[in-house]
Write a protein that holds these residues in place. Sequence first.
Motif, PDB file in Angstrom:
ATOM      1  N   ASN A   7      49.052  35.707  36.415  1.00 41.75           N
ATOM      2  CA  ASN A   7      50.165  36.453  37.005  1.00 41.75           C
ATOM      3  C   ASN A   7      51.207  35.459  37.507  1.00 41.75           C
ATOM      4  OD1 ASN A   7      51.908  38.027  38.483  1.00 41.75           O
ATOM      5  ND2 ASN A   7      50.326  39.026  39.724  1.00 41.75           N
ATOM      6  N   PRO A   8      52.425  35.468  36.976  1.00 42.37           N
ATOM      7  CA  PRO A   8      53.446  34.505  37.425  1.00 42.37           C
ATOM      8  C   PRO A   8      53.759  34.618  38.905  1.00 42.37           C
ATOM      9  CG  PRO A   8      54.121  35.596  35.395  1.00 42.37           C
ATOM     10  CD  PRO A   8      52.926  36.342  35.905  1.00 42.37           C
ATOM     11  N   SER A   9      53.554  35.798  39.481  1.00 40.90           N
ATOM     12  CA  SER A   9      53.830  35.984  40.905  1.00 40.90           C
ATOM     13  C   SER A   9      52.660  35.569  41.780  1.00 40.90           C
ATOM     14  CB  SER A   9      54.179  37.454  41.189  1.00 40.90           C
ATOM     15  OG  SER A   9      55.326  37.835  40.454  1.00 40.90           O
ATOM     16  N   ASN A  10      51.479  35.406  41.168  1.00 44.12           N
ATOM     17  CA  ASN A  10      50.293  34.927  41.876  1.00 44.12           C
ATOM     18  C   ASN A  10      49.442  34.163  40.879  1.00 44.12           C
ATOM     19  OD1 ASN A  10      48.059  34.380  43.384  1.00 44.12           O
ATOM     20  ND2 ASN A  10      47.433  36.519  43.676  1.00 44.12           N
ATOM     21  N   ARG A  11      49.668  32.863  40.786  1.00 49.39           N
ATOM     22  CA  ARG A  11      49.035  32.055  39.743  1.00 49.39           C
ATOM     23  C   ARG A  11      47.524  31.978  39.899  1.00 49.39           C
ATOM     24  NH1 ARG A  11      53.429  28.344  39.930  1.00 49.39           N
ATOM     25  NH2 ARG A  11      55.246  29.278  38.981  1.00 49.39           N
ATOM     26  N   LEU A  12      47.003  32.424  41.037  1.00 54.09           N
ATOM     27  CA  LEU A  12      45.554  32.420  41.238  1.00 54.09           C
ATOM     28  C   LEU A  12      44.894  33.655  40.632  1.00 54.09           C
ATOM     29  CD1 LEU A  12      45.424  31.159  44.940  1.00 54.09           C
ATOM     30  CD2 LEU A  12      45.191  29.818  42.833  1.00 54.09           C
ATOM     31  N   GLU A  13      45.699  34.560  40.108  1.00 62.04           N
ATOM     32  CA  GLU A  13      45.182  35.820  39.550  1.00 62.04           C
ATOM     33  C   GLU A  13      45.273  35.799  38.023  1.00 62.04           C
ATOM     34  OE1 GLU A  13      46.705  40.412  39.193  1.00 62.04           O
ATOM     35  OE2 GLU A  13      47.083  39.352  41.093  1.00 62.04           O
ATOM     36  N   ASN A  14      44.121  35.811  37.377  1.00 64.46           N
ATOM     37  CA  ASN A  14      44.100  35.902  35.914  1.00 64.46           C
ATOM     38  C   ASN A  14      44.389  37.340  35.487  1.00 64.46           C
ATOM     39  OD1 ASN A  14      43.395  33.232  35.913  1.00 64.46           O
ATOM     40  ND2 ASN A  14      41.229  33.583  35.427  1.00 64.46           N
ATOM     41  N   THR A  15      45.117  37.496  34.383  1.00 61.58           N
ATOM     42  CA  THR A  15      45.492  38.839  33.937  1.00 61.58           C
ATOM     43  C   THR A  15      44.815  39.208  32.614  1.00 61.58           C
ATOM     44  OG1 THR A  15      47.467  37.969  32.842  1.00 61.58           O
ATOM     45  CG2 THR A  15      47.719  38.751  35.105  1.00 61.58           C
ATOM     46  N   GLY A  16      43.836  38.417  32.198  1.00 63.58           N
ATOM     47  CA  GLY A  16      43.139  38.728  30.953  1.00 63.58           C
ATOM     48  C   GLY A  16      41.962  37.798  30.755  1.00 63.58           C
ATOM     49  N   GLU A  17      41.428  37.808  29.545  1.00 58.49           N
ATOM     50  CA  GLU A  17      40.291  36.966  29.195  1.00 58.49           C
ATOM     51  C   GLU A  17      40.766  35.742  28.403  1.00 58.49           C
ATOM     52  OE1 GLU A  17      37.306  37.708  30.338  1.00 58.49           O
ATOM     53  OE2 GLU A  17      38.052  39.561  31.253  1.00 58.49           O
ATOM     54  N   LEU A  18      39.844  34.800  28.198  1.00 57.02           N
ATOM     55  CA  LEU A  18      40.143  33.653  27.355  1.00 57.02           C
ATOM     56  C   LEU A  18      40.499  34.115  25.944  1.00 57.02           C
ATOM     57  CD1 LEU A  18      37.394  31.015  28.232  1.00 57.02           C
ATOM     58  CD2 LEU A  18      39.868  30.676  28.413  1.00 57.02           C
ATOM     59  N   TYR A  19      41.518  33.518  25.357  1.00 57.91           N
ATOM     60  CA  TYR A  19      41.873  33.839  23.974  1.00 57.91           C
ATOM     61  C   TYR A  19      42.488  32.608  23.325  1.00 57.91           C
ATOM     62  CZ  TYR A  19      46.831  34.415  25.350  1.00 57.91           C
ATOM     63  OH  TYR A  19      48.124  34.218  25.802  1.00 57.91           O
ATOM     64  N   ASP A  20      42.585  32.628  22.015  1.00 62.29           N
ATOM     65  CA  ASP A  20      43.107  31.487  21.274  1.00 62.29           C
ATOM     66  C   ASP A  20      44.623  31.425  21.382  1.00 62.29           C
ATOM     67  OD1 ASP A  20      40.615  30.647  20.368  1.00 62.29           O
ATOM     68  OD2 ASP A  20      40.655  32.042  18.673  1.00 62.29           O
ATOM     69  N   VAL A  21      45.128  30.233  21.711  1.00 60.88           N
ATOM     70  CA  VAL A  21      46.571  30.011  21.795  1.00 60.88           C
ATOM     71  C   VAL A  21      46.913  28.734  21.040  1.00 60.88           C
ATOM     72  CG1 VAL A  21      46.790  31.179  24.028  1.00 60.88           C
ATOM     73  CG2 VAL A  21      46.357  28.709  23.960  1.00 60.88           C
ATOM     74  N   LYS A  22      48.171  28.631  20.647  1.00 54.77           N
ATOM     75  CA  LYS A  22      48.686  27.409  20.033  1.00 54.77           C
ATOM     76  C   LYS A  22      49.775  26.874  20.961  1.00 54.77           C
ATOM     77  CE  LYS A  22      50.594  25.532  15.736  1.00 54.77           C
ATOM     78  NZ  LYS A  22      51.076  25.867  14.368  1.00 54.77           N
ATOM     79  N   VAL A  23      49.554  25.676  21.498  1.00 53.33           N
ATOM     80  CA  VAL A  23      50.448  25.164  22.528  1.00 53.33           C
ATOM     81  C   VAL A  23      50.929  23.757  22.185  1.00 53.33           C
ATOM     82  CG1 VAL A  23      49.550  26.569  24.422  1.00 53.33           C
ATOM     83  CG2 VAL A  23      48.408  24.429  23.842  1.00 53.33           C
ATOM     84  N   TRP A  24      52.102  23.430  22.697  1.00 55.02           N
ATOM     85  CA  TRP A  24      52.724  22.132  22.459  1.00 55.02           C
ATOM     86  C   TRP A  24      52.232  21.156  23.520  1.00 55.02           C
ATOM     87  CZ3 TRP A  24      56.002  21.322  18.292  1.00 55.02           C
ATOM     88  CH2 TRP A  24      56.389  22.476  17.592  1.00 55.02           C
TER      89      TRP A  24
END
Length: 375
Positions: A7-24
């Motif tokens: 959650n951008p307003s509370n970075r300590l709160e996850n909003t989902g589960e682990l998933y595959d991402v492609k990041v720089w």
Amino acid sequence: IKATNVNPSNRLENTGELYDVKVWTKYTFPERHQKYSDFVWTWHHFTGTDYNENNQQNDLMIFEGKEWSEHVSKEQGNFDFIMGDDVDFSVPEVVDELYRWGIWYTEISGVNGFRLDAIKSIDARFFTGWLKKMAEYGNHPDFAVGEYWTSDTQELIQYLRDSGHCMKLFDVPLHYRLCKISEDPRNADIRNVFEGTLSDIEPEFSAPFSDNHDTQPSQALESWVQEWFKPLSYALLLLRDCHYPFVFYGDYYGIERDQIAPVPLLKEMVWIRKNLLGDGIVDFNDDDPKKACWLVCSDNPVIVIMSIDDEWKQSEVCDLSLANRTFVDLNTPDHTVTADETGKAQFNCLSKSCTVYITQEDYQTLQNEMSRLNG
């Protein structure tokens, strides 16, 4: 890799589960040919980021097995992340690389001090050792000031504690106090301007300022101290007992783009601080919340009086060091005040203004220096 959206307003709160991402997150810098460093950055060296190439979404995410740094601002739950890829200061090889880079930079640039930007998003504990190590190289920088942007003095005090008081911090709460007084002088008490600020509670670790590049008109943190109050604000910072006052380039030279002229008397006040100022402050305040008056005691005494009222102000100053000496009003050099044999004299200033008085002898020296500075 795998990551979890937060959650951008509370970075300590996850909003989902682990998933595959492609990041720089992999940086090899091939054109450098490992000239300066053979360190290869990968996702392991970062805590999180805010862009997923797979879906081309700007989602704030934390990487698998990672935690945000603890000793940062608690804004939005945890303000470790600010932009791009968040450096993980808990990884030993990251810290080692930043030490190597810091040593190289310190030696090649010849700096003798640091301004540390946006430190509310950097783990305070990192700087404790890093600054100590930098002091062993180059010009042995022994001064550091950090920009931690908050109006809460207690946050600044906590960061100083977490970092082992290894740096000074800009006194942002004082800046906002000065800005508020300039906008609403009728509800202000100039006698208490420092009360509760970092300069009041941790004076040896405070770097007070009136304005800077971020607070000037049209900038993201615009909170510009009104022009009429600028000379007063600098008199408070430069001509009292602040340890490390900062002067903004735009105040000293003006800001041509916005048709803002240099702050009146600022060059003179900088010169006075450097050449005349002693360390003994005697206040001559009464029950008037719209007036401040003080004497800086030394062989070259300085008297300052200011008004945030619509009326002119006057104060009686008495000190033996002033006896039979004549003082010049820097605003109106033709106006002089001579103290009697007991060191007593009346000093005044116009409404919503500040007047600085120095001895006739010092005034002549000042004039010669100003002529040199102005070419």
